[in-house]
Every structure is written in structure tokens, then in C-alpha cells.
Design an enzyme around this catalytic site. Sequence first.
Site, PDB file in Angstrom:
ATOM      1  N   ASP A  44       4.261   6.012  -5.392  1.00  0.00           N
ATOM      2  CA  ASP A  44       3.259   5.158  -4.766  1.00  0.00           C
ATOM      3  C   ASP A  44       1.884   5.356  -5.383  1.00  0.00           C
ATOM      4  OD1 ASP A  44       2.448   3.314  -2.529  1.00  0.00           O
ATOM      5  OD2 ASP A  44       1.240   5.057  -1.992  1.00  0.00           O
ATOM      6  N   VAL A  98      -4.233  -2.391  -4.870  1.00  0.00           N
ATOM      7  CA  VAL A  98      -3.743  -2.494  -6.244  1.00  0.00           C
ATOM      8  C   VAL A  98      -3.420  -3.941  -6.594  1.00  0.00           C
ATOM      9  CG1 VAL A  98      -1.860  -1.841  -7.793  1.00  0.00           C
ATOM     10  CG2 VAL A  98      -2.906  -0.122  -6.313  1.00  0.00           C
ATOM     11  N   LEU A 155      -2.102   0.910   2.751  1.00  0.00           N
ATOM     12  CA  LEU A 155      -2.888  -0.213   2.215  1.00  0.00           C
ATOM     13  C   LEU A 155      -3.136  -0.098   0.717  1.00  0.00           C
ATOM     14  CD1 LEU A 155      -5.542  -0.527   5.062  1.00  0.00           C
ATOM     15  CD2 LEU A 155      -3.638  -2.069   4.604  1.00  0.00           C
ATOM     16  N   ARG A 156      -2.573   0.930   0.079  1.00  0.00           N
ATOM     17  CA  ARG A 156      -2.798   1.071  -1.355  1.00  0.00           C
ATOM     18  C   ARG A 156      -2.222  -0.120  -2.122  1.00  0.00           C
ATOM     19  NH1 ARG A 156      -1.061   6.052  -2.171  1.00  0.00           N
ATOM     20  NH2 ARG A 156      -3.123   6.986  -2.145  1.00  0.00           N
ATOM     21  N   ALA A 157      -1.087  -0.642  -1.661  1.00  0.00           N
ATOM     22  CA  ALA A 157      -0.474  -1.785  -2.343  1.00  0.00           C
ATOM     23  C   ALA A 157      -1.400  -2.996  -2.310  1.00  0.00           C
ATOM     24  CB  ALA A 157       0.867  -2.125  -1.703  1.00  0.00           C
TER      25      ALA A 157
END
Length: 716
Positions: A198, A284, A279-281
Site C-alpha cells: 500500500d 495517489v 485514503l492513501r488511494a
Amino acid sequence: MPVQYPFSAVLGCAPDDLDPMGLALVLTTISPEIGGVLVRGEKGTAKSTAVRALAAVLPEIDVYDGDRFSSDPDDPGATSPDGPFAEEARRTRPVRLVELPVGATEDRVLGSLHLERALSSGQVEYEPGLLARAHRGLLYVDEVNLLHDHLVDLLLDAAAMGRSTVERDGISVEHDARFILVGTMNPEEGELRPQLLDRFGLTVEIAAPRDPVQRADVVRRRMRFDTDPAGFVAEHAPVEADLTRRIAAARDRLTKAHLDERALLTIAQVCAGFEVDGLRADIVMARTALAHAVWHGRTEVTREDIRQAALLALPHRRRRNPFDAPGIDEDLLDQLLDEDPPPPPPPPGDDGPDSGDGPGSGPDSRSDDGPATQPEGSPPSTESDPSSPGADSSEPTRSESAPHTEPGEQSADDAPSPPPGSAAPDTPGQVIGASAPYRPRLLTVTGVGEGSDGRRSRAIAQRGRRVGARPGSNGSLHLVETLKAAAGHQGPPASGPRRVELRSADLRVAVREGREANLVLFCVDASGSMAARRRMTQVKTAVLSLLLDAYRRRDKVGLITFRGSAASTDLPPTHSVEIAARRLEELPAGGRTPLAEGLLEATEVLLRERVRDPHLRPLLVVVTDGRATGGRDAVARSLQAADVVARLGVSTVVVDGEAGPFRLGLARDLAGRLGAEHLAVDQVDATALTSAVSDSLGRGDGSRVAPASRRSVGAA
């Protein structure tokens, strides 16, 4: 310096038609904040060649001459421990490609005390590591899945923060560390943990082309390069220069690019639809969509930009457990992109239109707060909620084909097994699935090893608590022991302070005790005596749980099965625990029990691995009920085979698959012959064992749970 194979020749296509690997690498160079790229693929697919060639097409950067930290002269906030610098020292150089070896130490990555100057002149000086050298460049890790987890965490943290802080050996240094992290890996050699997956911004899966024309074209280009490297590079120079100009223009355009509210809500809708964690997706995807837009000369993000960003940023974030393969459903992606995103939130102070009496406010309507109400007594609908228990699942239950038996009934699989030594007719194998894995007990190898860093058995390792010192210079300096060794040859006391005389023979490095990875070799009985449905489910669940534990502890695993009249190595020792899990799931059960053949096959595998890596200590896990029915004199041959295994001196655990009120205890006898620990299959579960101990203590009736062997030192 050797001539580098051109980046455009690796891709074999024009800049406007990049393949997923080329596109991901270009986008992350346009916007390094994306977080780097992980390239997954089979061996021989030009992963390393493409990454090494990427540096040659990146625009050159401005630095100060003599600055080991490559600070940006145009960035007023940039600092360098080597500064300040005069403007006359400014110069231009190509972007660096820094390669991080798999066996690198933490000191080499972060930097450490300059040992030679500290010992020769007493100066405390910081020697920069690979992170400092890679600042504003590319940091490449080949076989990143084989890199120790703490180093991967360190790299990813530095890539996310853009800075590196070193507090050790009497030095305190902080410097910029903004780089493009690129990792390559072959999934056959083991996976990265989902948590580490991730942290990579983008990931791509590549494979060699299956079209003979394309394969021939790749070979043709490579042979032309080997014959005339300079001429081949000159031939591709115009395309390489065009790539460099386009990357530089896209970087300039990125500051003017705009992500409107509708595009942002669409990105959030896609991430929510795929149920990615955190919320990293979303972040990105937003950065990748912007980079994709400016790469194609736009400043507004379109549907195609978001789609490409999802294909690169989401596949590796869809994993729910370590055995899930990365992937994305493109049909679902298109469906989510075609849906209208939710309306943007109203401005502050605007409560929106009155919804009290409007359409959709009735009791039978469906709102955002949940499903529509239904008549009392009717069963809940599952048509629109795929997460509800009654919803249709795309993954069939692995045990659906097994016949159902009521409590007290006996299925054909539970028929009494023949007595030891008697022949049982071969029966067709049936596949019985495992239940959900649990947290198993920690099984360890006795003694103290010297294997590679891991999380299973005690070992003398690079990390861990300091337990002593030894002569040498390869490792972490033990200053106190070094001074003690030097004290023996100092001259008479002087009236004033003087420098301590140190010789190379005085150097002492710390000896640390940590944990090592092991070879966990499973030898699984898949015969008819183990084929009872409940029994085989228990066995497969126990082995699957131990496989999951081996995955987390970075072990190497192998799988041997025996049934019918022979044993086979279904999976030679490998770091790819996922393949072992798939082989276990597909394992049929039925037929006779060639126990001797299984033990002898395990012996051959252990001997081969001992030659390949003498420091890799094995743990043999034999899963059986101890019955031997395969061939003439099966019992006698199995005892002889057990003696052969015992002479190897490896740590062994026998997981007893026998069940029912009347037990023969043959697996316990086998464990005694092997000098192994004996565990009933239900004792593999650490939670169950803890509960049994708690129940015993709570009753206060003096009942006891059998103590664990020395090889089982606690729960995972």
C-alpha cells in the site's frame, strides 16, 4: 562507464503509446509525490533494464559543486549539512540512479559515523548514506520483496516525508531525501506484505509477450544493441530527447493543472466502490490523474485520466489478506466511472433544499442512510447489498461439493480406517477446503542460528539486543569493548590528556541476538485415513494458518504430500507462500498412506537445502494420523524412515490429525521415534490453547494442560 540500453527501446513504442510499466515510470517522474512504482513480473521481462534506462531520459538538475546532499539551488527552503555554498559553485549534472542492494545494512542506507576519521583524528563526522545520494534522483531496489521489512519501512517513510533524520553514534543530522522510489520483484520469490504494498504509489504487472512476432522483435533489438551499442543508442537518441523534453514540459504544466470538484468526487466514488482501506488511494489517484493529464498536454483531468490512474493505483490495494492476488475488475471500474458522482456539499451556511415534504421522503423510500423499509415480517432484501450474508458472492464456497451430514450421522468419508499395516484400496481423491485461518502457536527451531533476519527462531543477527562483542570491523562498532582492547597496549600514564592509540586488531563489533527466518517444510498426509471431511478441514486449516504465520515471519516454505503409493514435492522450498497456499487448497485426499515415502522425500529435500544454504535452519512439520498402509511392510518401513529423519537432527513437529473418541495414538508414537514435538491438530490454534489454560485456572480443579515442548515458546 558501460553504455545503457535506451528506455524507448525497452518499451518498443512511441511516447504517446506507452505500456503500463513505461507509463507508470514516466508519471512518477513527473510527479514524485505519487510515491514511487512497484513493478511485478516474471523473470526475464526487462524490469531492471527499464528502470536503469529511465535515468537517462530525465532532465538534468542544478546542484552545488561539493554538495554531497544535492540540495536544490532554486529552492529557498532547501538546506544541506555541507552548506552554505557560493553561487559560483552551481553546476548542472544528470540525475543519479542509486541502487540499493538487498543485503544493505541500515547504516549504509541512512548514513553513520565516519569510522576512519573518528578513530584516526577523533573527529565526529557524518558519512552520508544512500538516501542522501539518491536525493532528487532515482532509488532503485531490485527484488524489493527480499529486502528486510525494516529497510522497506525506512525507505517508504523517507519517500513519504521527503526528509531523513539520523540520531546515532553521537551525531544528529537531518537532510532532504526526496527521490523516486522504484522497486521490482518476481512474485514467485515471495510477496510483499499488504501494508508495504500500500505504501507504493503505483504498481504494474508485466509478462513476456506471447505473440511470436513481438518476441522476435525484442530479441532482434537486443542483438543489435549487443553488436553495436553506440550505434544503437545513437539511433534512438531523437526519441530519447523527445521523452526528456516532454517530461520537462509536463513538470512545468503540472503547476497549472486543475482537478475540479466533479473529478475529485469521481475519484472518491471509485475508491469507495472498490472498498480500499484508508485514503492513501484517493490521494495517489488524484496525483496520478493530474500527472497523466499534463503528460498528454492537458490541464484539466478527464475520465480517461481517472481510469488510467485507477488501473495503476488500485490493483495492489484490493488485497484483503496476504494470499489474495492483486487485481482490479475493469468492468466495475467502468461502471463506477459512468455513474454520476454525488453532488458536491453545499457551501457553509446553506442547508440545501427543503427535503421534508419532497419526493423520496416517505417511509418506503430508500435514502442515503440505509435500505428502504419493508413490510413487517418480510425477510431483508440482499439484492443491493453485496456485503450482506445472503448476498450472492463471486467466490464460491470451497466446500460446496461435499455431502452434508447431520450430527450423529457418519458420512462415507468417516468410515473406520483399516488397522495399521493393512492395505486399503485406493479411492479417487476429493478436494476438501479449509476454514478461515487462525493465529497459530509459534513453532521455533531449537538452539541459536546464524540465518538471515526473520521473526521465528533465536539467532545471532544484524538487529536485536546486544549480547557481546567480537573482533572485526564488519558490523556495528562496540566502542567500549574497542577501548578495552586498546587499553592493554597504551604507554605509561601521561601528565596531560593524550590521544588513545588504536590498532586494527583492537576493533570490536557488537554481537546481537535477534530472530532469523527458517525453512518450514510441510509433509502432509493426504491419504484416505485423513479424508474424513471434518478432519481434513481441520488439517488444512491448521496448515494454512501455519503458512500464514510463515509468511509474516519471512520464512522459506516447502510442501510435500503423500497419498496412494508415493510422495511428491508439490512445492520445492521457496519464499512464495502464496503458491503453497494454492497447492494446499487444491490438494485431494484419498487412497493409502505411504508414510515411509513421505518421510524419505522430506529427508531428500532437507539434505538438498542444507547444501544450498547451510545457515538456513529447517523446521519439519509432519501432518499425519500416523497410520502406514502403503505397500508391504508399511509399518516397519515407516519406522525405519523415521529413524533416518531423526538422524538429521532437525527440529520436527508432528501435527496429529487423528480424531474421534477412540484413538490409536500412532502419531504420538511417531513423534517419539522422530524426537519431535507432538501436537493435536486443535492445539495448533494459539487462541484455543490460551482458552484451555484460562478455563483450567478458572475452575481451580487442578486440571492441567500438557506443557508445550521447548520448540513451542509461545503464541505468535
